[in-house]
Design an enzyme around this catalytic site. Sequence first.
Site, PDB file in Angstrom:
ATOM      1  NE  ARG A 223      -4.441  -1.438   0.297  1.00 44.24           N
ATOM      2  CZ  ARG A 223      -4.413  -2.299  -0.799  1.00 44.24           C
ATOM      3  NH1 ARG A 223      -3.765  -2.714  -1.831  1.00 44.24           N
ATOM      4  NH2 ARG A 223      -5.500  -3.042  -0.768  1.00 44.24           N
ATOM      5  CG  HIS A 271      -3.660  -0.345  -6.761  1.00 42.65           C
ATOM      6  ND1 HIS A 271      -3.854   0.286  -5.656  1.00 42.65           N
ATOM      7  CD2 HIS A 271      -3.666  -1.498  -6.302  1.00 42.65           C
ATOM      8  CE1 HIS A 271      -4.351  -0.463  -4.681  1.00 42.65           C
ATOM      9  NE2 HIS A 271      -4.113  -1.567  -5.298  1.00 42.65           N
TER      10      HIS A 271
HETATM   11  P1  NAP Z   1      -2.367 -11.658   4.223  1.00 44.54           P
HETATM   12  O1  NAP Z   1      -2.564 -13.115   3.586  1.00 44.54           O
HETATM   13  O2  NAP Z   1      -3.113 -11.226   5.326  1.00 44.54           O
HETATM   14  O3  NAP Z   1      -0.678 -11.459   4.528  1.00 44.54           O
HETATM   15  C1  NAP Z   1      -0.219 -10.548   5.141  1.00 44.54           C
HETATM   16  C2  NAP Z   1       1.344 -10.714   5.554  1.00 44.54           C
HETATM   17  O4  NAP Z   1       1.849  -9.554   6.078  1.00 44.54           O
HETATM   18  C3  NAP Z   1       1.428 -11.814   6.626  1.00 44.54           C
HETATM   19  O5  NAP Z   1       2.457 -12.826   6.484  1.00 44.54           O
HETATM   20  C4  NAP Z   1       1.496 -11.149   7.911  1.00 44.54           C
HETATM   21  O6  NAP Z   1       2.206 -11.852   9.199  1.00 44.54           O
HETATM   22  C5  NAP Z   1       2.558  -9.889   7.397  1.00 44.54           C
HETATM   23  N1  NAP Z   1       2.539  -8.717   8.225  1.00 44.54           N
HETATM   24  C6  NAP Z   1       1.286  -7.943   8.584  1.00 44.54           C
HETATM   25  N2  NAP Z   1       1.656  -6.974   9.466  1.00 44.54           N
HETATM   26  C7  NAP Z   1       2.945  -7.271   9.819  1.00 44.54           C
HETATM   27  C8  NAP Z   1       3.726  -6.315  10.609  1.00 44.54           C
HETATM   28  N3  NAP Z   1       3.458  -5.442  11.549  1.00 44.54           N
HETATM   29  N4  NAP Z   1       5.029  -7.015  10.622  1.00 44.54           N
HETATM   30  C9  NAP Z   1       5.542  -8.025   9.780  1.00 44.54           C
HETATM   31  N5  NAP Z   1       4.672  -8.909   8.991  1.00 44.54           N
HETATM   32  C10 NAP Z   1       3.441  -8.248   9.112  1.00 44.54           C
HETATM   33  O7  NAP Z   1      -2.457 -10.708   3.060  1.00 44.54           O
HETATM   34  P2  NAP Z   1      -2.517 -11.074   1.613  1.00 44.54           P
HETATM   35  O8  NAP Z   1      -3.435 -11.475   0.949  1.00 44.54           O
HETATM   36  O9  NAP Z   1      -1.138 -11.667   1.223  1.00 44.54           O
HETATM   37  O10 NAP Z   1      -2.393  -9.401   0.925  1.00 44.54           O
HETATM   38  C11 NAP Z   1      -1.248  -8.664   1.320  1.00 44.54           C
HETATM   39  C12 NAP Z   1      -1.612  -7.150   1.171  1.00 44.54           C
HETATM   40  O11 NAP Z   1      -1.281  -6.710  -0.206  1.00 44.54           O
HETATM   41  C13 NAP Z   1      -2.881  -6.394   0.990  1.00 44.54           C
HETATM   42  O12 NAP Z   1      -3.294  -6.124   2.482  1.00 44.54           O
HETATM   43  C14 NAP Z   1      -2.645  -5.177   0.226  1.00 44.54           C
HETATM   44  O13 NAP Z   1      -2.276  -4.209   0.923  1.00 44.54           O
HETATM   45  C15 NAP Z   1      -1.723  -5.743  -0.924  1.00 44.54           C
HETATM   46  N6  NAP Z   1      -2.268  -5.908  -2.254  1.00 44.54           N
HETATM   47  C16 NAP Z   1      -2.066  -5.303  -3.037  1.00 44.54           C
HETATM   48  C17 NAP Z   1      -2.649  -5.477  -4.481  1.00 44.54           C
HETATM   49  C18 NAP Z   1      -2.050  -4.695  -5.653  1.00 44.54           C
HETATM   50  O14 NAP Z   1      -2.670  -4.699  -6.760  1.00 44.54           O
HETATM   51  N7  NAP Z   1      -0.932  -3.823  -5.448  1.00 44.54           N
HETATM   52  C19 NAP Z   1      -3.347  -6.452  -4.730  1.00 44.54           C
HETATM   53  C20 NAP Z   1      -3.747  -7.280  -3.392  1.00 44.54           C
HETATM   54  C21 NAP Z   1      -3.243  -7.041  -2.335  1.00 44.54           C
HETATM   55  P3  NAP Z   1       1.348 -13.060   9.318  1.00 44.54           P
HETATM   56  O15 NAP Z   1       1.536 -14.098   8.546  1.00 44.54           O
HETATM   57  O16 NAP Z   1       2.137 -13.437  10.732  1.00 44.54           O
HETATM   58  O17 NAP Z   1       0.025 -12.971   9.808  1.00 44.54           O
END
Ligand code: NAP
Length: 308
Positions: A223, A271
């Site tokens: 983000r 994005h």
């Molecule tokens: P997810 O499955 O919830 O994974 C989030 C990861 O971030 C997990 O490994 C989590 O740790 C880690 N995390 C969260 N807070 C943290 C912290 N304070 N310190 C260290 N690690 C932390 O989410 P996802 O589906 O992979 O998506 C992740 C993000 O990608 C979304 O929230 C969004 O912002 C972004 N995204 C961007 C696009 C784009 O088009 N650019 C598309 C989709 C998503 P744990 O494993 O320990 O919970």
Amino acid sequence: MALIFYSPINPADLWEAELKKHIPDLDFRRLEAPGDPAEIDMALCWKPPPGALAAFPNLKVIFSLAAGPDHLLSDPELPDVPIVRMVEPSLTGGVAEYIVLHVMRHHKAQRRFEEQQKARLWKEYFAPPAGTRRVGIMGLGAIGGEAARMLKAVGFDVAGWSRTPKQVAGVTSFHGADQLVDILARTDILVCILPKTPQTEGILNADLFAKLPQGASIVNAGRGDQLVERDLLDALESGQLSEATLDVFRTEPLPEVHPFWGHPRITVTPHSAGDPFADSGARVVAENILRFRRGEALPHLLDREAGY
Ligand code: NAP
């Protein structure tokens, strides 16, 4: 009972048709014409206008059209009901492919060749083998985990960082604030695919860049608020960072006058790393609607305390 749909980018007609392939009796309504608000018990949306979902007194569940829930959590009137994040193959795979593409571009010095082509300059350069290039992924969840597996399959030396310990075959795992410095110290190409939370706001800053080896590069697909923009420009200027690829920005669309647009070492994408495709996304949402109707537990629920 009925489902309310809203998205400024995902076509409602297409999602309705795809959902009805799985649930023919689904009462699908658009936010623009919701009918009786008391009949709505489910929402499927991306970036609903603030306050819009509060108009449905019997809302019981929200299905997010995005992986990140921040587009909902920014609504001060968001109903206190379970939120299911979008986790489905076209989105996960799409963003992971984006990450692989841009890690490869950095690894193979593609920017250098594009500049050389503009100057009609023939000058060889050979990138070292992928196995000698250390990739660090901040965020080892649904998307980061898939990207790590793909990058590992290409042959990179891959590590990941998450909040809690994770195991991905062949990937060195770090976790927690204390171990951030350890993954940074062994990273040539840093990928950020973290959710937006108070802990990740501004995490890509001068202090973090200074902990990377000199000349490292970054790819941010998480983000925009995670990046301190001035710090990136300074780190590129000083040579601490060699290049950056950015898909997400503090202000979207990125303003026309923004310095990132014309920067010689920044790649801007709008994005567009990934989005759920209606056929694949609707299949997963339909499964969750049926689980909800049967009163079963729902997967990938937002943890409101953790913020993702
Ligand atoms: P997810 O499955 O919830 O994974 C989030 C990861 O971030 C997990 O490994 C989590 O740790 C880690 N995390 C969260 N807070 C943290 C912290 N304070 N310190 C260290 N690690 C932390 O989410 P996802 O589906 O992979 O998506 C992740 C993000 O990608 C979304 O929230 C969004 O912002 C972004 N995204 C961007 C696009 C784009 O088009 N650019 C598309 C989709 C998503 P744990 O494993 O320990 O919970």
